[in-house]
Design a protein around this motif. Structure first.
Motif, PDB file in Angstrom:
ATOM      1  N   ASP A 109       0.841  -1.204   0.000  1.00 43.43           N
ATOM      2  CA  ASP A 109       0.000   0.000   0.000  1.00 43.43           C
ATOM      3  C   ASP A 109       0.874   1.251   0.000  1.00 43.43           C
ATOM      4  N   ILE A 110       1.926   1.239   0.807  1.00 42.86           N
ATOM      5  CA  ILE A 110       2.829   2.392   0.887  1.00 42.86           C
ATOM      6  C   ILE A 110       3.517   2.612  -0.453  1.00 42.86           C
ATOM      7  N   LYS A 111       3.945   1.527  -1.101  1.00 41.14           N
ATOM      8  CA  LYS A 111       4.577   1.635  -2.425  1.00 41.14           C
ATOM      9  C   LYS A 111       3.623   2.285  -3.420  1.00 41.14           C
ATOM     10  N   LYS A 112       2.369   1.842  -3.403  1.00 40.23           N
ATOM     11  CA  LYS A 112       1.371   2.370  -4.322  1.00 40.23           C
ATOM     12  C   LYS A 112       1.123   3.856  -4.056  1.00 40.23           C
ATOM     13  N   ILE A 113       0.996   4.230  -2.785  1.00 39.37           N
ATOM     14  CA  ILE A 113       0.753   5.632  -2.421  1.00 39.37           C
ATOM     15  C   ILE A 113       1.910   6.521  -2.866  1.00 39.37           C
ATOM     16  N   LEU A 114       3.148   6.086  -2.614  1.00 34.05           N
ATOM     17  CA  LEU A 114       4.313   6.892  -3.006  1.00 34.05           C
ATOM     18  C   LEU A 114       4.449   6.970  -4.523  1.00 34.05           C
ATOM     19  N   ASN A 115       4.161   5.864  -5.206  1.00 32.91           N
ATOM     20  CA  ASN A 115       4.199   5.868  -6.666  1.00 32.91           C
ATOM     21  C   ASN A 115       3.157   6.838  -7.216  1.00 32.91           C
ATOM     22  N   TRP A 116       1.929   6.777  -6.688  1.00 30.52           N
ATOM     23  CA  TRP A 116       0.868   7.691  -7.126  1.00 30.52           C
ATOM     24  C   TRP A 116       1.246   9.136  -6.827  1.00 30.52           C
ATOM     25  N   TYR A 117       1.764   9.383  -5.633  1.00 31.22           N
ATOM     26  CA  TYR A 117       2.159  10.758  -5.274  1.00 31.22           C
ATOM     27  C   TYR A 117       3.178  11.283  -6.277  1.00 31.22           C
ATOM     28  N   ASN A 118       4.199  10.488  -6.581  1.00 30.63           N
ATOM     29  CA  ASN A 118       5.243  10.957  -7.493  1.00 30.63           C
ATOM     30  C   ASN A 118       4.700  11.212  -8.899  1.00 30.63           C
ATOM     31  N   MET A 119       3.744  10.396  -9.354  1.00 31.01           N
ATOM     32  CA  MET A 119       3.115  10.630 -10.660  1.00 31.01           C
ATOM     33  C   MET A 119       2.330  11.939 -10.655  1.00 31.01           C
ATOM     34  N   LEU A 120       1.537  12.143  -9.609  1.00 31.58           N
ATOM     35  CA  LEU A 120       0.715  13.356  -9.513  1.00 31.58           C
ATOM     36  C   LEU A 120       1.583  14.595  -9.304  1.00 31.58           C
ATOM     37  N   GLN A 121       2.655  14.464  -8.532  1.00 28.93           N
ATOM     38  CA  GLN A 121       3.558  15.590  -8.269  1.00 28.93           C
ATOM     39  C   GLN A 121       4.230  16.027  -9.565  1.00 28.93           C
ATOM     40  N   ALA A 122       4.624  15.066 -10.399  1.00 27.82           N
ATOM     41  CA  ALA A 122       5.265  15.391 -11.679  1.00 27.82           C
ATOM     42  C   ALA A 122       4.317  16.174 -12.590  1.00 27.82           C
ATOM     43  N   LYS A 123       3.013  15.945 -12.446  1.00 29.44           N
ATOM     44  CA  LYS A 123       2.000  16.654 -13.243  1.00 29.44           C
ATOM     45  C   LYS A 123       1.503  17.928 -12.554  1.00 29.44           C
ATOM     46  N   GLY A 124       2.011  18.213 -11.350  1.00 24.77           N
ATOM     47  CA  GLY A 124       1.597  19.414 -10.622  1.00 24.77           C
ATOM     48  C   GLY A 124       0.213  19.321 -10.009  1.00 24.77           C
ATOM     49  N   LEU A 125      -0.248  18.106  -9.704  1.00 23.11           N
ATOM     50  CA  LEU A 125      -1.603  17.921  -9.180  1.00 23.11           C
ATOM     51  C   LEU A 125      -1.665  17.804  -7.666  1.00 23.11           C
ATOM     52  N   VAL A 126      -0.517  17.816  -6.977  1.00 23.35           N
ATOM     53  CA  VAL A 126      -0.521  17.774  -5.511  1.00 23.35           C
ATOM     54  C   VAL A 126       0.227  18.984  -4.975  1.00 23.35           C
ATOM     55  N   SER A 127      -0.203  19.428  -3.806  1.00 23.01           N
ATOM     56  CA  SER A 127       0.386  20.603  -3.189  1.00 23.01           C
ATOM     57  C   SER A 127       0.236  20.506  -1.685  1.00 23.01           C
ATOM     58  N   LYS A 128       1.146  21.158  -0.969  1.00 24.03           N
ATOM     59  CA  LYS A 128       1.043  21.160   0.491  1.00 24.03           C
ATOM     60  C   LYS A 128       0.007  22.163   0.983  1.00 24.03           C
ATOM     61  N   ASP A 129      -0.472  23.025   0.091  1.00 28.40           N
ATOM     62  CA  ASP A 129      -1.454  24.039   0.467  1.00 28.40           C
ATOM     63  C   ASP A 129      -2.818  23.407   0.703  1.00 28.40           C
ATOM     64  N   GLU A 130      -3.564  23.984   1.624  1.00 22.28           N
ATOM     65  CA  GLU A 130      -4.929  23.531   1.901  1.00 22.28           C
ATOM     66  C   GLU A 130      -5.813  23.873   0.700  1.00 22.28           C
ATOM     67  N   PRO A 131      -6.823  23.038   0.412  1.00 22.34           N
ATOM     68  CA  PRO A 131      -7.756  23.403  -0.653  1.00 22.34           C
ATOM     69  C   PRO A 131      -8.557  24.630  -0.228  1.00 22.34           C
ATOM     70  N   ALA A 132      -9.142  25.294  -1.185  1.00 19.18           N
ATOM     71  CA  ALA A 132      -9.920  26.490  -0.883  1.00 19.18           C
ATOM     72  C   ALA A 132     -11.034  26.160   0.096  1.00 19.18           C
ATOM     73  N   ALA A 133     -11.138  26.935   1.133  1.00 18.08           N
ATOM     74  CA  ALA A 133     -12.105  26.657   2.202  1.00 18.08           C
ATOM     75  C   ALA A 133     -13.544  26.775   1.713  1.00 18.08           C
ATOM     76  N   ALA A 134     -13.771  27.517   0.668  1.00 17.04           N
ATOM     77  CA  ALA A 134     -15.136  27.743   0.194  1.00 17.04           C
ATOM     78  C   ALA A 134     -15.692  26.555  -0.584  1.00 17.04           C
ATOM     79  N   GLU A 135     -14.835  25.622  -1.016  1.00 18.21           N
ATOM     80  CA  GLU A 135     -15.307  24.521  -1.864  1.00 18.21           C
ATOM     81  C   GLU A 135     -16.365  23.661  -1.174  1.00 18.21           C
ATOM     82  N   ALA A 136     -16.074  23.107  -0.019  1.00 18.66           N
ATOM     83  CA  ALA A 136     -16.996  22.166   0.638  1.00 18.66           C
ATOM     84  C   ALA A 136     -18.304  22.838   1.091  1.00 18.66           C
TER      85      ALA A 136
END
Length: 146
Positions: A108-135
């Motif tokens: 599971d950890i391997k899959k999560i890290l692999n997914w994170y690295n794929m998404l990070q390379a595409k700029g789809l993950v960030s340490k910033d909180e999502p916009a509070a107004a969305e939910a």
């Protein structure tokens, strides 16, 4: 962080972005090579936004885990998923100290890290909180429609 339309398709490598729904399934585009695939309704498909990781206190959304990895790495790439299991578990413990070691496996950890690295390379993950107004906006829209 926008992983709302990101899919994992069983039997197919990598991650896919949902592009179009059809009568018999949907069309998804690979984040690796950009090729489009048609996926039937019988395929085992998981939306990343619906996946959670077990902790001792309950469950935590995968998007929160990705945010924690991004914060640790300052929005950079994470440890490679090809490292040995002990190193992966130690790294994951730094990111998410409360993960349930009996129910979250090295695979599971391997899959999560692999997914994170794929998404990070595409700029789809960030340490910033999502916009509070969305939910809250979505909740208000549901209330007004009823």
């Amino acid at each position: 962080m926008s992983i709302e339309k990101i899919l994992s398709i069983s039997g197919k490598p990598g991650l896919y972005e949902l592009k179009l729904q059809t009568r018999t399934g949907f069309v998804a585009e690979s984040l690796i090579d950009g090729k489009k695939v048609t996926v039937g309704l019988r395929s085992n498909v998981s939306l990343l936004s619906e996946i959670s990781v077990y902790t001792y206190d309950g469950e935590i959304r995968l998007s929160e885990v990705f945010r924690a990895i991004a914060a640790k790495e300052d929005n950079g790439p994470a440890l490679s998923h090809k490292e040995d299991n002990a190193k992966l578990e130690s790294y994951f413990r730094e990111v998410l100290p409360e993960f349930d070691e009996d129910r979250v496996y090295a695979s599971d950890i391997k899959k999560i890290l692999n997914w994170y690295n794929m998404l990070q390379a595409k700029g789809l993950v960030s340490k910033d909180e999502p916009a509070a107004a969305e939910a809250p906006v979505k909740e208000e829209e549901v209330k007004t429609e009823e």
